[in-house]
Design a protein around this motif. Structure first.
Motif, PDB file in Angstrom:
ATOM      1  N   TRP A  37     -18.803   0.333 -64.636  1.00  0.00           N
ATOM      2  CA  TRP A  37     -18.928  -1.052 -64.831  1.00  0.00           C
ATOM      3  C   TRP A  37     -17.663  -1.755 -65.333  1.00  0.00           C
ATOM      4  O   TRP A  37     -17.153  -2.677 -64.802  1.00  0.00           O
ATOM      5  CB  TRP A  37     -20.205  -1.526 -65.432  1.00  0.00           C
ATOM      6  N   VAL A  38     -17.328  -1.099 -66.420  1.00  0.00           N
ATOM      7  CA  VAL A  38     -16.115  -1.554 -67.045  1.00  0.00           C
ATOM      8  C   VAL A  38     -14.982  -1.575 -66.167  1.00  0.00           C
ATOM      9  O   VAL A  38     -13.925  -2.406 -66.178  1.00  0.00           O
ATOM     10  CB  VAL A  38     -15.954  -0.669 -68.422  1.00  0.00           C
ATOM     11  N   ARG A  39     -14.660  -0.352 -65.460  1.00  0.00           N
ATOM     12  CA  ARG A  39     -13.407  -0.288 -64.756  1.00  0.00           C
ATOM     13  C   ARG A  39     -13.567  -1.173 -63.442  1.00  0.00           C
ATOM     14  O   ARG A  39     -12.321  -1.913 -63.033  1.00  0.00           O
ATOM     15  CB  ARG A  39     -13.385   1.227 -64.088  1.00  0.00           C
ATOM     16  N   ASN A  41     -14.933  -4.100 -63.377  1.00  0.00           N
ATOM     17  CA  ASN A  41     -14.475  -5.523 -63.660  1.00  0.00           C
ATOM     18  C   ASN A  41     -13.315  -5.690 -64.355  1.00  0.00           C
ATOM     19  O   ASN A  41     -13.191  -6.855 -64.955  1.00  0.00           O
ATOM     20  CB  ASN A  41     -15.834  -6.118 -64.741  1.00  0.00           C
ATOM     21  N   PHE A  43     -12.078  -4.708 -67.366  1.00  0.00           N
ATOM     22  CA  PHE A  43     -11.950  -4.830 -68.497  1.00  0.00           C
ATOM     23  C   PHE A  43     -11.061  -3.883 -69.286  1.00  0.00           C
ATOM     24  O   PHE A  43     -11.411  -2.506 -69.178  1.00  0.00           O
ATOM     25  CB  PHE A  43     -13.305  -4.900 -69.491  1.00  0.00           C
ATOM     26  N   GLN A  49     -11.025 -11.211 -73.638  1.00  0.00           N
ATOM     27  CA  GLN A  49     -11.824 -10.730 -72.307  1.00  0.00           C
ATOM     28  C   GLN A  49     -13.027 -10.730 -72.850  1.00  0.00           C
ATOM     29  O   GLN A  49     -13.243 -10.033 -73.812  1.00  0.00           O
ATOM     30  CB  GLN A  49     -11.067  -9.330 -71.905  1.00  0.00           C
ATOM     31  N   ILE A  50     -14.008 -11.123 -71.849  1.00  0.00           N
ATOM     32  CA  ILE A  50     -15.525 -11.025 -72.056  1.00  0.00           C
ATOM     33  C   ILE A  50     -15.945 -10.169 -70.898  1.00  0.00           C
ATOM     34  O   ILE A  50     -15.766 -10.602 -69.827  1.00  0.00           O
ATOM     35  CB  ILE A  50     -15.965 -12.514 -72.319  1.00  0.00           C
ATOM     36  N   LEU A  51     -17.002  -9.183 -71.247  1.00  0.00           N
ATOM     37  CA  LEU A  51     -17.780  -8.584 -70.213  1.00  0.00           C
ATOM     38  C   LEU A  51     -19.159  -8.385 -70.577  1.00  0.00           C
ATOM     39  O   LEU A  51     -19.250  -7.855 -71.760  1.00  0.00           O
ATOM     40  CB  LEU A  51     -16.970  -7.442 -69.811  1.00  0.00           C
ATOM     41  N   ARG A  52     -20.039  -8.844 -69.703  1.00  0.00           N
ATOM     42  CA  ARG A  52     -21.460  -8.374 -70.116  1.00  0.00           C
ATOM     43  C   ARG A  52     -21.895  -7.369 -69.510  1.00  0.00           C
ATOM     44  O   ARG A  52     -21.599  -7.056 -68.080  1.00  0.00           O
ATOM     45  CB  ARG A  52     -22.337  -9.932 -69.724  1.00  0.00           C
ATOM     46  N   LEU A  53     -22.434  -6.233 -70.171  1.00  0.00           N
ATOM     47  CA  LEU A  53     -23.155  -5.117 -69.923  1.00  0.00           C
ATOM     48  C   LEU A  53     -24.516  -5.291 -69.539  1.00  0.00           C
ATOM     49  O   LEU A  53     -25.418  -5.567 -70.285  1.00  0.00           O
ATOM     50  CB  LEU A  53     -22.620  -3.995 -70.961  1.00  0.00           C
ATOM     51  N   VAL A  63     -22.388  -6.988 -75.053  1.00  0.00           N
ATOM     52  CA  VAL A  63     -21.438  -7.888 -74.518  1.00  0.00           C
ATOM     53  C   VAL A  63     -19.836  -7.373 -75.251  1.00  0.00           C
ATOM     54  O   VAL A  63     -19.842  -7.052 -76.333  1.00  0.00           O
ATOM     55  CB  VAL A  63     -21.343  -9.372 -75.129  1.00  0.00           C
ATOM     56  N   LEU A  64     -19.129  -7.083 -74.527  1.00  0.00           N
ATOM     57  CA  LEU A  64     -17.789  -6.572 -74.905  1.00  0.00           C
ATOM     58  C   LEU A  64     -16.869  -7.683 -75.031  1.00  0.00           C
ATOM     59  O   LEU A  64     -16.517  -8.472 -74.185  1.00  0.00           O
ATOM     60  CB  LEU A  64     -17.136  -5.686 -74.044  1.00  0.00           C
TER      61      LEU A  64
END
Length: 461
Positions: A37-39, A41, A43, A49-53, A63-64
């Motif tokens: 998921w991280v790759r 998107n 991140f 940077q914001i990323l919701r897991l 949230v990252l």
């Protein structure tokens, strides 16, 4: 709206900070679905940077927040507040390996990100909530945030709704909240009370000039805060051009800032005796306006030749400082949106301050660095004294030549402080021209958080 932390027992989604340097190691420690998921998107821990897991039910599990590298965190104050703005709703908790100072900054930045000035739009902005991180003094941070929001509200309010009357009302509300005493001298009574320069500057307005005097506390060291309360500045008979008049609702930013600081002090129950003095005026144009070439006599007997009616802030402050100095406190702080020269020298983000006290200056600088409220010490350069000494009076309110405008203004004010052992003057801007994390475009406090943080150290010197 007064920003507060979420209740301690509220379910919260963790917000994890990930640095660019530590990203690979962090990613390697995650399970395969998270890594994918991280790759997918993109991140990589870049600052902001914001990323919701997602959880299995597609709710947000974590949230990252990209924490970038050390230079990113130096360049961007309140980086953690970017998450608050991006997430918009819900309740969250800080999850990361942050220092105590970083944790406090993150928590305060989240609170401040909830600020919006919607008096004339009426739209309520939905904001994300944060649980107070372990180890921070939540009530103290809430008091700081509330003081800063008070400052922003006062500056952002246009002069039609924030004249001397309304500024007095704001002071009375603050005094009532904290059980402080307040005395206000208005109009021609200023002459009876020997406050002639406050009267001279404000008499041409249809809104009467006044001196607001608020006191709080019965024990401990004495601290006096003096704030410039020019609610609107036309420049007087030396009328400002329209382009320079557009932001003059903020010319009471010194008063707004000391009121925000006063709230921080009173809300946290500091053991001291506080006095707040605000000369509140509107510098207007009418037949009875003071003129270029006039000579005014200040409260302490010094005469002042008026060479520019647009240099009015130092005049009203002079009477207030002289009054404060008659019963000298242990510490006196003056805050004013005083000179464009300060902005030319340091820009809108740095608050210049003047003091002859090296220990006080060091304490303020250290505090400003710690709480990310940047300050810069400027010199009371005494060889420039002759620049403020005209031929026909003791002082000149607007020296010709254009050099060292912030320094000469500070030297002018210093002539009215003779008995107080510790004195600092802040020449602030009070306005954030470009939106930044936790600091939207508009009115902003400068120096108050640093002063508040430094007080325990300063009072022990």
């Amino acid at each position: 709206m007064t920003p507060t932390f979420a209740a301690p027992d509220t379910r919260a989604i963790p917000v994890r900070t990930v640095t660019t340097q530590g990203f690979d190691d962090w990613l390697a420690s995650q399970d395969v679905p998270v890594r994918d998921w991280v790759r997918a998107n993109g991140f990589i821990g870049t600052a902001g940077q914001i990323l919701r897991l997602p959880a299995p039910d597609m709710s947000i599990a974590r949230v990252l927040l990209g924490w970038g590298g050390p230079k990113d965190r130096v360049r961007t104050r309140f980086l953690f507040a970017k998450a608050a703005v991006a997430l918009k709703s819900g309740t969250y908790a800080l999850d990361g390996d942050l220092t105590a100072n970083q944790t406090e900054e993150a928590a305060l930045g989240w609170l401040l990100s909830a600020y919006s000035f919607n008096r004339y739009k009426g739209d309520e902005v939905e904001v994300a909530r944060l649980k107070a991180p372990k180890g921070v003094d939540a009530l103290r941070l809430e008091a700081i945030a509330a003081g800063e929001c008070l400052t922003r509200d006062l500056i952002n309010t246009p002069a039609s709704d924030m004249g001397p009357d309304e500024l007095e009302a704001a002071c009375r509300d603050l005094a009532q909240t904290h059980g402080a005493d307040i005395k206000v001298t208005t109009g021609d009574a200023l002459l009876d009370d020997n406050l002639p320069m406050i009267h001279a500057v404000g008499r041409a307005s249809t809104r009467a000039p006044r001196l607001i005097d608020m006191t709080w506390g019965h024990d401990g060291p004495r601290i006096t805060l003096v704030g410039k309360g020019v609610c609107f500045d036309t420049g007087g008979l030396n009328l400002k051009p329209g382009t320079s008049m557009g932001l003059m609702k903020k010319d009471m930013g010194g008063a707004a800032t000391v009121l925000g600081l006063a709230h921080m002090i009173m809300a946290t129950g500091q053991n001291l005796r506080l006095r707040v003095l605000i000369p509140a005026v509107e510098n207007a144009v009418a037949g009875n306006a003071f003129r270029p070439g006039d000579v005014l006599t200040a409260r302490n007997g010094l005469t002042v030749e008026i060479n520019n009616t647009d240099a009015e802030g130092r005049l009203v402050l002079a009477d207030a400082l002289a009054l404060a100095d008659e019963t000298p406190p242990d510490l006196m702080i003056c805050m004013a949106t005083l000179t464009g020269a300060a902005r030319v020298a340091l820009g809108p983000d740095l608050a210049p301050f003047y003091t002859d006290d090296d220990a006080l200056a060091m304490a303020l600088n250290h505090a400003g660095h710690r709480v990310r409220d940047p300050l810069w010490r400027m010199p009371f350069h005494r060889p420039y004294d002759d620049m403020i000494e005209p031929a026909i009076a003791d002082l000149d309110n607007a020296p010709s030549g254009g050099f060292a405008g912030s320094i000469t203004a500070a030297l002018f004010l210093d002539r009215f402080v003779r008995n107080t052992p510790r004195f600092a003057h802040f020449d602030i801007y009070g306005w954030n021209p470009v939106a930044a994390p936790a600091r939207p475009k508009g009115g902003v406090g400068m120096g108050a958080r640093a002063i508040f943080d430094a007080l325990p150290k300063v009072l022990s010197l």
